[in-house]
Every structure is written in structure tokens, then in C-alpha cells.
Motif scaffolding. Structure first.
Motif, PDB file in Angstrom:
ATOM      1  N   GLY A  41       0.847  -1.202   0.000  1.00  0.00           N
ATOM      2  CA  GLY A  41       0.000   0.000   0.000  1.00  0.00           C
ATOM      3  C   GLY A  41       0.871   1.236   0.000  1.00  0.00           C
ATOM      4  O   GLY A  41       2.005   1.211   0.482  1.00  0.00           O
ATOM      5  N   THR A  43       2.189   5.332   0.453  1.00  0.00           N
ATOM      6  CA  THR A  43       2.497   6.225   1.570  1.00  0.00           C
ATOM      7  C   THR A  43       1.787   7.555   1.340  1.00  0.00           C
ATOM      8  O   THR A  43       2.050   8.234   0.337  1.00  0.00           O
ATOM      9  CB  THR A  43       4.014   6.488   1.638  1.00  0.00           C
ATOM     10  OG1 THR A  43       4.685   5.238   1.748  1.00  0.00           O
ATOM     11  CG2 THR A  43       4.360   7.376   2.813  1.00  0.00           C
ATOM     12  N   ARG A  44       0.892   7.903   2.248  1.00  0.00           N
ATOM     13  CA  ARG A  44       0.170   9.169   2.138  1.00  0.00           C
ATOM     14  C   ARG A  44       0.886  10.216   2.980  1.00  0.00           C
ATOM     15  O   ARG A  44       1.144   9.996   4.163  1.00  0.00           O
ATOM     16  CB  ARG A  44      -1.273   8.980   2.603  1.00  0.00           C
ATOM     17  CG  ARG A  44      -2.097  10.231   2.510  1.00  0.00           C
ATOM     18  CD  ARG A  44      -3.563   9.941   2.548  1.00  0.00           C
ATOM     19  NE  ARG A  44      -3.995   9.178   1.386  1.00  0.00           N
ATOM     20  CZ  ARG A  44      -5.263   9.019   1.020  1.00  0.00           C
ATOM     21  NH1 ARG A  44      -6.210   9.568   1.727  1.00  0.00           N
ATOM     22  NH2 ARG A  44      -5.576   8.314  -0.038  1.00  0.00           N
ATOM     23  N   VAL A  58      -4.908   5.836   8.455  1.00  0.00           N
ATOM     24  CA  VAL A  58      -4.029   4.747   8.019  1.00  0.00           C
ATOM     25  C   VAL A  58      -4.693   3.390   8.266  1.00  0.00           C
ATOM     26  O   VAL A  58      -4.538   2.455   7.470  1.00  0.00           O
ATOM     27  CB  VAL A  58      -2.623   4.863   8.670  1.00  0.00           C
ATOM     28  CG1 VAL A  58      -2.614   4.412  10.120  1.00  0.00           C
ATOM     29  CG2 VAL A  58      -1.580   4.106   7.869  1.00  0.00           C
ATOM     30  N   LEU A  61      -7.396   2.932   5.535  1.00  0.00           N
ATOM     31  CA  LEU A  61      -6.771   2.715   4.227  1.00  0.00           C
ATOM     32  C   LEU A  61      -6.129   1.331   4.134  1.00  0.00           C
ATOM     33  O   LEU A  61      -6.208   0.668   3.104  1.00  0.00           O
ATOM     34  CB  LEU A  61      -5.720   3.810   3.967  1.00  0.00           C
ATOM     35  CG  LEU A  61      -6.292   5.215   3.723  1.00  0.00           C
ATOM     36  CD1 LEU A  61      -5.208   6.282   3.868  1.00  0.00           C
ATOM     37  CD2 LEU A  61      -6.935   5.308   2.347  1.00  0.00           C
ATOM     38  N   ALA A  62      -5.493   0.887   5.240  1.00  0.00           N
ATOM     39  CA  ALA A  62      -4.831  -0.435   5.225  1.00  0.00           C
ATOM     40  C   ALA A  62      -5.849  -1.548   5.025  1.00  0.00           C
ATOM     41  O   ALA A  62      -5.634  -2.486   4.254  1.00  0.00           O
ATOM     42  CB  ALA A  62      -4.070  -0.647   6.537  1.00  0.00           C
ATOM     43  N   MET A  65      -6.973  -1.785   1.547  1.00  0.00           N
ATOM     44  CA  MET A  65      -5.954  -2.396   0.658  1.00  0.00           C
ATOM     45  C   MET A  65      -6.062  -3.920   0.680  1.00  0.00           C
ATOM     46  O   MET A  65      -5.876  -4.578  -0.338  1.00  0.00           O
ATOM     47  CB  MET A  65      -4.536  -1.983   1.072  1.00  0.00           C
ATOM     48  CG  MET A  65      -4.190  -0.530   0.814  1.00  0.00           C
ATOM     49  SD  MET A  65      -4.486   0.041  -0.859  1.00  0.00           S
ATOM     50  CE  MET A  65      -3.229  -0.837  -1.763  1.00  0.00           C
ATOM     51  N   LYS A  80      -0.752   0.087   4.748  1.00  0.00           N
ATOM     52  CA  LYS A  80      -0.702   1.478   4.301  1.00  0.00           C
ATOM     53  C   LYS A  80       0.194   2.253   5.239  1.00  0.00           C
ATOM     54  O   LYS A  80       0.384   1.848   6.399  1.00  0.00           O
ATOM     55  CB  LYS A  80      -2.123   2.053   4.320  1.00  0.00           C
ATOM     56  CG  LYS A  80      -2.300   3.301   3.506  1.00  0.00           C
ATOM     57  CD  LYS A  80      -2.565   3.004   2.048  1.00  0.00           C
ATOM     58  CE  LYS A  80      -2.745   4.268   1.235  1.00  0.00           C
ATOM     59  NZ  LYS A  80      -3.042   3.988  -0.166  1.00  0.00           N
ATOM     60  N   THR A 112       6.015  -0.585   0.343  1.00  0.00           N
ATOM     61  CA  THR A 112       5.424   0.728   0.129  1.00  0.00           C
ATOM     62  C   THR A 112       5.395   1.126  -1.347  1.00  0.00           C
ATOM     63  O   THR A 112       5.926   0.434  -2.229  1.00  0.00           O
ATOM     64  CB  THR A 112       6.149   1.788   0.995  1.00  0.00           C
ATOM     65  OG1 THR A 112       5.325   2.937   1.057  1.00  0.00           O
ATOM     66  CG2 THR A 112       7.520   2.134   0.451  1.00  0.00           C
ATOM     67  N   ASP A 115       1.510   7.511  -3.012  1.00  0.00           N
ATOM     68  CA  ASP A 115       0.073   7.759  -2.807  1.00  0.00           C
ATOM     69  C   ASP A 115      -0.099   9.282  -2.800  1.00  0.00           C
ATOM     70  O   ASP A 115       0.819  10.013  -3.203  1.00  0.00           O
ATOM     71  CB  ASP A 115      -0.394   7.122  -1.476  1.00  0.00           C
ATOM     72  CG  ASP A 115      -1.911   7.137  -1.326  1.00  0.00           C
ATOM     73  OD1 ASP A 115      -2.597   6.496  -2.143  1.00  0.00           O
ATOM     74  OD2 ASP A 115      -2.423   7.795  -0.406  1.00  0.00           O
ATOM     75  N   ASN A 261     -10.207   6.627  -2.509  1.00  0.00           N
ATOM     76  CA  ASN A 261     -10.299   5.570  -1.497  1.00  0.00           C
ATOM     77  C   ASN A 261     -11.326   5.971  -0.438  1.00  0.00           C
ATOM     78  O   ASN A 261     -11.481   7.148  -0.130  1.00  0.00           O
ATOM     79  CB  ASN A 261      -8.941   5.384  -0.809  1.00  0.00           C
ATOM     80  CG  ASN A 261      -8.001   4.532  -1.634  1.00  0.00           C
ATOM     81  OD1 ASN A 261      -8.354   3.441  -2.079  1.00  0.00           O
ATOM     82  ND2 ASN A 261      -6.788   5.027  -1.864  1.00  0.00           N
TER      83      ASN A 261
END
Ligand code: NAD
Length: 357
Positions: A41, A43-44, A58, A61-62, A65, A80, A112, A115, A261
Motif C-alpha cells: 500500500g 504512503t500518504r 491509516v 486505508l490499510a 488495501m 498502508k 510501500t 500515494d 479511497n
């Protein structure tokens, strides 16, 4: 509520906090599942108001994913990362080197990529410290920026939606409203123009909307207006949470299919869409093009191979929409079932790869 309650163990496999005082790095990596494979996933990089906001983001989002990879049929798990900060001022090479060392310490349980707020160039710096990074430059053996691949997948999804609703996947003459013309949204606008669709766009960046108007003849509306646009498909391509109690009653589209997302503010939002007859293409099925593109690095990346894999989103989504219709459930619930069934099946046979064992 304490951190461990928030994480909701055992739902999440592990959560890691990375700090480097010299560079100002403050990062969180959430590993939701490695049952189907190592967690992958992006990296934001985002100026979260509070650390709790960063943790909540996070974690959400994880998990998505994990579901995204499972629904796309990939041998990958879900994870993520977030970096807390402003990417326009804080994204130094030294910070990304520190971040690379942090990722390296996770020994391959988390891989990673770029993102929102991070770029291929940033990942090249991360790669000086760890092998557990994907989406590197094509001339460095990677698959490059995943955004055009994600946009290709959104097209496949919108064609599937068109076929489901109107019996024809052709998007010619269809009116599509895009919220957020960034990396994915702009590439989507380009592709839709090539397919003869009519575009309406909105973005907080005037530069972005000017470009979409000049290049693709898109009509520009205000960011608070875009979801109200009367159109065939609304495509949220900015940040998450755009489908909520406030926005849903104001929608004037027949379907929603975009790259963002976590579009649904909560499960209730999916139910609400279904109850008012708007077909929702689940975000993690629609936006899987980027992760599929990265998966195509396995065994040597070629654009043709990746494109063929990404276009399967069309069939995946048709299957989910058909199942939802047959069972009388929301598409968001049908997609979750597909993902959960695949993960449960892998668990039963010991997993394709399980970093915990
Ligand atoms: P990006 O940062 O390049 O683009 C986002 C765009 O949205 C920017 O132009 C930004 O100005 C705009 N925006 C931000 N807030 C807005 C608002 N309130 N109203 C209108 N516009 C707003 O990001 P991206 O890579 O294009 O990703 C877009 C979305 O798709 C994100 O949710 C991301 O998580 C998701 N996604 C991206 C990929 C990928 O390959 N890049 C893959 C899967 C999912």
C-alpha cells in the motif's frame, strides 16, 4: 479510547510508529493482513490536524488495501503508511531516507509505494534504504507512476457500470462529473475525452480545473456543486468520505464510480445509495488498477501485461454487481463478501504467503 482499542486487535495484524527527530519524520504503518501475501500500500503524506486523525486514516486505508487486493485476485495483503506533514514544505530527501530505514525495519511485511502527497521521485529516495518499495521508475525496473493505470481501471469500471445500467459499455455521449482532477482524475479526463464522454470537473486547485477545461473542454463547477451535477456517472477522485448523509440526498447521478479511497463515510452510506437507486461501484474494486500495475512487476513488467490484468476490473465488477442484484444486497456488501471469502479460503489452506508464520 486507548491506541490498542482503536487498532481493534486482532482485526489488524500490527501497527508501527516511525519517528526521526533529525528530519522531523512522524510516520505510521498499519499492516491489516498478510494472509494473501506481503502487505502492499502507498504512503500518504498529509498535514493531519491530529495524530488520532492520522491513525484513523491509516487504519481505514490499510483495511481497504486488503479488500482491494483480495477482490482483484492478487496474492497480496493490505497495508498502508502515512507521514504526518505538509508535502509541499516537509518532503525532504533526508526525511524519505529516514522513512526508508523505518520501512526496511519491517522486514518485508510491508511494501510501500506512492500515494497522495508522494511521488515516484520520493520512492526512488526510499529505495536507497530498502528493497521493500515498488512503483519505481520504469528505467529502474519498476512500474512507474501508478496513476494512469488506476485511471485505466476506472474506465474499465465505468464501462461495466454502463453495461449494467444501459446494456452497452460505450461511454460515448455519457456525462461524467469528476471531483478532483489530480494525477488520476486528469488521466481519467484524458481517457474519457478520447472515448467521447462529456465532462464536468471540480477541484480546489484552479490550475487543475483550468487545465481540464483547456485540454479536454471540461465544464468547471464549484467543489461544493460537483456532486449535485445532473450526470450519468459521478466520479469522486479527490479524498475520501465524499458519500455521506449530507451529500447523498443531493446526488443527481445514476451511478458512482471513481478512484478515491474510502468514498463511503460509513456502511450506512452504501445502504442509503442503494435505497435511492444509485448504483455504487465499490471504490476498492474500481481503483485497483494502481495495485494491479504494481503486481505486474512480478516476473518482469510490461505495459501490455499490466493493461490486460487491469482490464479484468470490468469482469470483477460485473460479477459483484450481478451478485448484489441476485441477492438483493448492496454492491459494497457484495464486494466485501468476495474479498472475505478469498481471505477465508487462503486461511483455510494456510495462506498463499503468511509473513506471521
Ligand atoms: P492527487 O493528489 O494527485 O489528486 C487529488 C486531487 O484532488 C488534487 O488535484 C486536489 O487538488 C483535489 N482535491 C483535494 N481536495 C479536494 C476537494 N475537497 N474538492 C475537490 N478537489 C479536491 O491524488 P491522486 O493520486 O489523483 O488520487 C486521487 C484519489 O484516488 C485519492 O483518494 C487516492 O487515494 C485514490 N487512489 C489513487 C491511486 C493512484 O494510483 N494515484 C490509486 C488508488 C486510489
Amino acid at each position: 479510547m486507548g491506541v490498542f482499542d482503536t487498532i481493534g486487535t486482532p482485526e489488524y495484524q500490527s501497527v508501527h510508529f516511525g519517528v526521526d527527530h533529525a528530519t522531523g519524520l512522524r510516520s505510521i504503518v498499519a499492516i491489516h493482513s498478510t494472509v494473501l501475501g506481503p502487505s502492499l500500500g502507498g504512503t500518504r503524506f498529509f498535514p493531519y490536524t491530529t495524530e488520532e486523525d492520522a491513525l484513523t486514516d491509516v487504519l481505514r486505508l490499510a483495511k481497504s488495501m486488503t479488500y482491494k487486493a483480495a477482490c482483484a485476485g492478487l496474492a497480496q495483503g493490505g497495508g498502508k503508511a502515512v507521514i504526518i506533514g505538509d508535502p509541499t514544505t516537509d518532503a525532504t530527501d533526508d526525511l524519505f531516507k529516514a522513512y526508508g530505514r523505518f520501512v526496511d525495519g519491517l522486514a518485508g511485511q510491508y511494501i510501500t509505494a506512492e500515494d497522495v502527497g508522494t511521488t515516484v521521485a520520493n520512492m526512488e529516495v526510499v529505495a536507497t534504504q530498502t528493497h521493500h518499495v515498488s512503483g519505481l521508475r520504469r528505467d529502474h525496473g519498476g512500474s512507474g507512476d501508478p496513476s494512469p493505470a488506476t485511471a485505466r481501471g476506472v474506465i474499465a469500471a465505468q464501462r461495466a457500470v454502463a453495461n449494467m445500467l444501459w446494456g452497452d459499455p460505450d461511454l460515448r455521449g455519457r456525462k461524467i462529473a469528476i471531483k478532483g482532477v489530480g494525477k488520476v482524475g486528469m488521466s481519467l479526463a484524458e481517457r474519457l475525452t478520447g472515448l467521447g464522454a462529456e465532462l464536468v470537473v471540480a477541484d480546489v486547485s484552479e490550475r487543475a480545473t483550468d487545465l481540464a477545461a483547456t485540454r479536454y473542454g471540461a465544464k468547471v463547477v464549484d467543489v461544493d456543486e460537483i456532486h449535485r451535477t445532473h450526470c450519468d456517472i459521478f466520479a469522486p477522485c479527490a479524498l475520501g468520505g465524499d458519500l455521506n448523509d449530507r451529500s447523498i440526498p443531493e446526488l443527481s447521478c445514476t451511478a458512482v464510480a471513481g478512484s478515491a479511497n474510502n468514498q463511503l463515510a460509513d456502511v450506512g452510506a452504501g445502504d442509503q445509495l442503494r435505497s435511492i437507486g444509485i448504483l455504487y461501484a465499490p471504490d476498492y474494486v474500481v481503483n485497483a488498477g494502481g495495485i494491479i500495475n504494481i503486481a505486474a512487476e512480478d516476473g518482469g513488467y510490461t505495459t501490455a501485461k499490466a493493461a490486460q490484468m487491469i482490464d479484468r476490473i470490468y469482469d470483477n465488477l460485473i460479477e459483484i454487481m450481478t451478485t448484489a442484484e441476485r441477492l438483493g444486497i448492496g454492491t459494497h456488501v457484495a464486494a466485501d463478501h468476495v474479498a472475505e471469502d478469498r481471505i477465508a479460503a487462503a486461511r483455510t489452506i494456510g495462506g498463499n504467503h503468511d509473513a506471521r508464520t
